[in-house]
Design an enzyme around this catalytic site. Structure first.
Site, short mmCIF file in Angstrom:
data_model
loop_
_atom_site.label_atom_id
_atom_site.label_comp_id
_atom_site.label_asym_id
_atom_site.label_seq_id
_atom_site.Cartn_x
_atom_site.Cartn_y
_atom_site.Cartn_z
CB SER A 53 -0.94 0.01 1.22
OG SER A 53 -0.20 -0.13 2.42
N GLY A 105 -2.13 -4.34 1.08
CA GLY A 105 -2.25 -5.62 1.77
C GLY A 105 -1.23 -6.66 1.36
CG ASN A 145 1.09 -5.17 4.59
OD1 ASN A 145 0.68 -4.44 5.49
ND2 ASN A 145 0.92 -4.89 3.31
CG HIS A 322 -1.05 4.10 4.22
ND1 HIS A 322 -1.68 3.49 5.28
CD2 HIS A 322 -0.53 3.09 3.46
CE1 HIS A 322 -1.55 2.18 5.17
NE2 HIS A 322 -0.85 1.91 4.09
#
Length: 345
Positions: A53, A105, A145, A322
């Site tokens: 992301s 993700g 992640n 983010h």
């Protein structure tokens, strides 16, 4: 590409074949005609962007492929790969972008395994499928992640533990969020982190090996993550202009240095993997200390629960720490500078 090659992790054959390909390429380069040193390539450079992301720039609208399953990647049309590509074109360096397969993700192993999309929206092929024999440049970020940074944030926040916010579970839901600094510093979370970092290191090695095998002539650029928490965490006790929530919501202030230490450790692991694998590294952590989520009007990171530009079913989705537009532009500049440096060698 064989299915075995796609799915086998820590494959020694990949490393041996990569070494052979690099050696052969070196011999051919030595035998070839001399060119002008330091000149940017005249022809477009076949390029593949990969990542999660932070490469897709989750939170920035509009997104690409909105009407297809890839819309669930939340890849911004104006993500840093797109902005960096334009910036380089303005300098006479043309990237022939073969693919941008970055997807929200994504874990490191989704480079060689399929990625299941949320809400049963389908699955995506391994990101390595975008590589071609003539790919000359690969750029992207993976690792956050796999480390489980969403789980780490949930461990530290009662707000994020609510079912409607941020997919995933805390590391240990029986431990109170208020004690997450202690949990990761000296408690059971310390061993959990050690195990996660061991996995990150091994899988980053595999990632770089695979790029070297499937695109033997490609320059490999691993991009780190921008800094989230400032050195002076008292900045995080003030909401950003126009916001009512603190940048890290209800995460205790004494946990913020711990989160920063975890991110610094991830940055160091990525830097080491790049160095060990003969790849280049963009150290965004080192270059974004004045643009963290707690830097007010100068923030390059959207607050944890600050509304992003995205909506889902009429409801705004938070940034979840983010990069916002400013942060995306910082990413793009540093990545473009690194690409220009590499191509001018």
């Amino acid at each position: 590409m064989s299915s075995a090659m796609r799915k086998t992790t820590n494959s020694p054959v990949v490393r041996r074949l990569t070494a052979a390909a690099v050696a052969l390429g070196s011999c051919l380069a030595l035998a070839g005609p001399a060119g002008s040193a330091g000149a940017a390539p005249a022809d477009p450079v076949p390029t593949v962007f990969f990542g999660d992301s932070y490469t897709a720039n989750f939170g920035i609208a509009p997104v690409t492929n909105q009407d297809s399953e890839r819309g669930w990647c939340f890849q911004a049309k104006e993500n840093y790969p797109a902005v960096a590509t334009r910036s380089l074109a303005d300098k006479g360096i043309t990237l022939d972008v073969q693919a941008d397969v970055s997807c929200g993700g994504a874990l490191i192993h989704h480079f060689w395994e399929k990625q299941e999309l949320p809400f049963g929206a389908g699955e995506l092929p391994p990101q390595q499928d975008a590589l071609k024999q003539d790919t000359q440049l690969t750029v992207g970020s993976l690792g956050g992640n796999t480390l489980g940074f969403n789980r780490i944030l949930k461990q530290c926040s009662d707000e994020l533990r609510k079912p409607s916010l941020l997919p995933g579970d805390p590391v240990d839901g029986d431990e109170p969020a208020a004690k997450c600094g202690e949990f990761f510093g000296t408690g059971d979370g310390k061993q959990w982190l050690d195990d996660q970092f061991e996995r990150v290191g091994a899988e980053l090695e595999e990632l770089l090996d695979r790029i070297g095998y499937f695109a033997p002539d490609a320059k490999r650029v691993l991009v780190g993550y921008p800094r989230l928490v400032p050195e002076d965490t008292t900045k995080c006790l003030t909401a950003a202009p126009g916001q009512t929530q603190l940048p890290f919501a209800d995460i205790p202030q004494d946990a913020l240095p711990v989160l920063d230490q975890i991110q610094k450790r991830l940055n160091d692991a990525m830097k080491k993997a790049a160095a060990d694998g003969g790849a280049d590294f963009v150290d965004l952590y080192a270059g974004t200390g004045a643009n963290t989520a707690c830097d007010g009007a100068d923030r390059g990171i959207g607050g944890l629960l600050e509304d992003s530009q995205l909506e889902l079913l009429g409801t705004k989705i938070p940034w979840y720490a983010h990069p916002n537009d400013k942060g995306r532009d910082i990413q793009a500049k540093q990545v473009a500078d690194k690409i220009e440096e590499i191509l001018n060698r």
